[in-house]
Design an enzyme around this catalytic site. Structure first.
Site, PDB file in Angstrom:
ATOM      1  N   THR A 115      -4.533  13.552   5.281  1.00 50.86           N
ATOM      2  CA  THR A 115      -3.129  13.713   5.642  1.00 50.86           C
ATOM      3  C   THR A 115      -2.917  15.004   6.426  1.00 50.86           C
ATOM      4  O   THR A 115      -2.231  15.018   7.451  1.00 50.86           O
ATOM      5  CB  THR A 115      -2.232  13.699   4.392  1.00 50.86           C
ATOM      6  N   LYS A 156       5.335   1.782  -3.008  1.00 52.17           N
ATOM      7  CA  LYS A 156       5.241   3.136  -3.565  1.00 52.17           C
ATOM      8  C   LYS A 156       5.505   3.049  -5.063  1.00 52.17           C
ATOM      9  O   LYS A 156       6.178   2.144  -5.541  1.00 52.17           O
ATOM     10  CB  LYS A 156       6.269   4.062  -2.922  1.00 52.17           C
ATOM     11  N   LYS A 194       5.266   3.328   8.339  1.00 55.64           N
ATOM     12  CA  LYS A 194       4.078   4.190   8.447  1.00 55.64           C
ATOM     13  C   LYS A 194       2.815   3.340   8.477  1.00 55.64           C
ATOM     14  O   LYS A 194       1.935   3.526   9.328  1.00 55.64           O
ATOM     15  CB  LYS A 194       4.043   5.159   7.267  1.00 55.64           C
ATOM     16  N   GLN A 207       7.141   3.690   3.863  1.00 56.42           N
ATOM     17  CA  GLN A 207       5.738   3.274   3.917  1.00 56.42           C
ATOM     18  C   GLN A 207       5.556   2.003   4.748  1.00 56.42           C
ATOM     19  O   GLN A 207       4.494   1.803   5.344  1.00 56.42           O
ATOM     20  CB  GLN A 207       5.222   3.054   2.494  1.00 56.42           C
ATOM     21  N   LYS A 235       0.846  -1.193   0.000  1.00 58.88           N
ATOM     22  CA  LYS A 235       0.000   0.000   0.000  1.00 58.88           C
ATOM     23  C   LYS A 235       0.878   1.238   0.000  1.00 58.88           C
ATOM     24  O   LYS A 235       1.780   1.377   0.828  1.00 58.88           O
ATOM     25  CB  LYS A 235      -0.899   0.018   1.253  1.00 58.88           C
ATOM     26  N   ASN A 238      -2.972  19.456  -1.181  1.00 58.43           N
ATOM     27  CA  ASN A 238      -3.953  18.925  -0.248  1.00 58.43           C
ATOM     28  C   ASN A 238      -3.470  18.891   1.189  1.00 58.43           C
ATOM     29  O   ASN A 238      -4.189  19.268   2.116  1.00 58.43           O
ATOM     30  CB  ASN A 238      -4.354  17.503  -0.658  1.00 58.43           C
ATOM     31  N   SER A 279      -6.835   5.812   3.553  1.00 57.22           N
ATOM     32  CA  SER A 279      -6.842   4.910   2.401  1.00 57.22           C
ATOM     33  C   SER A 279      -7.167   3.492   2.844  1.00 57.22           C
ATOM     34  O   SER A 279      -7.898   2.761   2.172  1.00 57.22           O
ATOM     35  CB  SER A 279      -5.479   4.935   1.693  1.00 57.22           C
ATOM     36  N   GLY A 301      -2.877   8.171  -4.463  1.00 59.86           N
ATOM     37  CA  GLY A 301      -2.294   9.401  -4.995  1.00 59.86           C
ATOM     38  C   GLY A 301      -1.091   9.852  -4.188  1.00 59.86           C
ATOM     39  O   GLY A 301      -0.779   9.334  -3.123  1.00 59.86           O
ATOM     40  N   ASP A 302      -0.423  10.858  -4.715  1.00 54.77           N
ATOM     41  CA  ASP A 302       0.720  11.493  -4.058  1.00 54.77           C
ATOM     42  C   ASP A 302       0.929  12.796  -4.817  1.00 54.77           C
ATOM     43  O   ASP A 302       0.015  13.270  -5.502  1.00 54.77           O
ATOM     44  CB  ASP A 302       1.959  10.582  -4.099  1.00 54.77           C
TER      45      ASP A 302
END
Length: 450
Positions: A212, A129, A117, A114, A93, A244, A381, A168-169
């Site tokens: 976030t 990622k 996290k 990630q 993820k 964002n 997410s 997204g990123d």
């Protein structure tokens, strides 16, 4: 700097030899390995399991060509990447980033971060990622659609709702997610929760866009309350970025009765001593997709300055770097400390350089590392994945309530780990150890062949 543990030094030397010319990835690995010194010292058995040796190597790293045709009929070629780093806790993820600076090192650094996290959220998600060196800026909607369709044509071979769930990123918002989801559905002939950050009409989650930024403030609130016995109220806040993360961190900071006075983009920053007018910012950035400099033309008293690094010269109580990696260095940290900052939380991924982090910790500034402070996005997410699996959706308030609980849990586990391993209040070490321990336990249970 060398490691106290000869074992960890050997792991880092091996990673360095295998990943030469990848500074972002090596920086991320070094930070985690340094935090694991007390773990290895307390439990030497961890060496025998080879968990750390395995964890620093992605299970799979995919690089591919992305060919697409622009509006003039010209064929363009970009690179696509996906690092499927660790699936011990669940499907890979992590987001997809579209930006000219994307390369293998950046993707591996983000994927490695990630792992920890996602572990901290306590949700069943592994770490991954992806992205491309494609730049959406200046492209038409049709060009972006054609690129996303080409990108997903290859990526679809490697992902799935129970295998790898991208999101997204930077450079990948609702528009890009929609185009990629449509292409995946077309190719695979199935409607599944293979991507998160989707539109609300086709499986997206309420509060995902805000998550976030909101989560960063929820984490910061816990730091302030539990470690300083104070709050956001009455504080001056500086936030870098204007996407964002920055916008919704600013919104939540205002809701917590503080005053946000600065935002930035890649070209410069704005300062508004009266407090940023978020309605104007949202119009410029979310509707018009314009530059932050437009703000100063529309709001009396606001000042725009070229060059985004100068934002950290603005005196503040709380600093939230929410733009990109390594945007705040040691000199910036010294300036913030001199001007009285009491708390810093990373809304972006690794925005503070190692020397900046050291300056903050040595000065007693509360510091929330990215893998803990900005985990709200991936946490929501994960909640979107749950809703997709149930064919159900929660209200905004329900999602936000769950997010607050997750962020408090992340702070609590990070703070507790920092105390347990003799680094009281060092949330960098605490977050790394808390995230690592859960993944390590799962890896050991699943055997070396895993």
């Amino acid at each position: 700097m060398s490691f106290k543990s000869s074992y960890l030094q050997g792991v880092y030397n091996s990673v360095s030899a295998r990943n030469q010319g990848e500074p972002e990835f090596l920086q991320a690995v070094r930070e985690v390995l340094e935090s694991l010194e007390p773990v290895v010292e307390r439990d030497p058995h961890i060496i025998d399991t080879g968990v750390i040796d395995r964890m620093v190597e992605p299970e799979r790293f995919i690089q591919f060509r992305v060919s697409w045709v622009d509006d003039k009929g010209k064929v363009n070629v970009n690179r696509g990447f996906r690092a499927q780093f660790n699936s011990a806790l669940g499907p890979y993820k992590g987001g997809c980033r579209f930006h000219p600076t994307v390369n293998g090192s950046v993707i591996k650094f983000l994927g490695f971060e990630q792992i920890f996290k996602n572990s901290l959220t306590t949700l069943p998600m592994g770490g991954g990622k992806g992205g491309s060196d494609f730049d959406p800026k200046g492209k038409s909607d049709n060009e972006i659609m054609r690129f996303c369709q080409s990108f997903m044509t290859e990526l679809s071979k490697h992902i799935g709702p129970n295998t790898d769930v991208p999101a997204g990123d930077i450079g990948v918002g609702a528009r890009e997610i929609g185009y990629m989801f449509g292409q995946y559905k077309r190719l695979c002939n199935e409607f599944t929760g293979v991507l998160t950050g989707k539109g609300l009409t086709y499986g997206g989650s309420l509060a995902r866009k805000e998550a976030t930024g909101f989560g960063t403030c929820y984490f910061t609130r816990e730091m302030l309350t539990q470690m300083k016995n104070t709050s956001f109220e009455g504080k001056t806040v500086v936030i870098s970025g204007s996407g964002n993360v920055a916008i919704y961190a600013a919104q939540k900071a205002f809701e917590f009765k503080s005053k946000v006075v600065a935002l930035s983009d890649s070209q410069g920053y704005i300062y508004d001593k009266n407090g940023i007018d978020l309605d104007v910012v949202k119009q410029i950035k979310e509707v018009e997709r314009g530059r932050i400099s437009e703000y100063a033309k529309r709001v009396d008293g606001a000042v725009y300055t070229e060059g985004c690094r100068g934002i950290w010269s603005i005196p503040c109580d709380i600093a939230l770097p929410c733009a990109t990696q390594n945007e705040l260095d040691g000199n910036d940290a010294k300036t913030l400390i001199k001007n009285g900052v009491i708390a810093v939380a990373e809304g972006a991924n690794m925005p503070c350089t190692p020397d900046a982090v050291e300056e903050f910790l040595n000065a007693g500034v509360l510091f929330g590392p990215a893998k803990a402070a900005n985990a709200g996005g991936v946490a929501t997410s994960g909640l979107e994945m749950s809703q997709n699996s149930m064919r159900y959706s929660w209200s905004f308030e329900e999602v936000d309530q769950k997010l607050q609980g997750i962020m408090k849990g992340i702070f609590d586990s990070s703070y507790a780990a920092s105390k347990k391993y003799g680094m009281d209040g060092n949330l960098v070490v605490g977050a790394n150890i808390a995230g690592f321990n859960k993944v390590a336990e799962a890896m050991i249970a699943q055997g070396v062949a895993y």
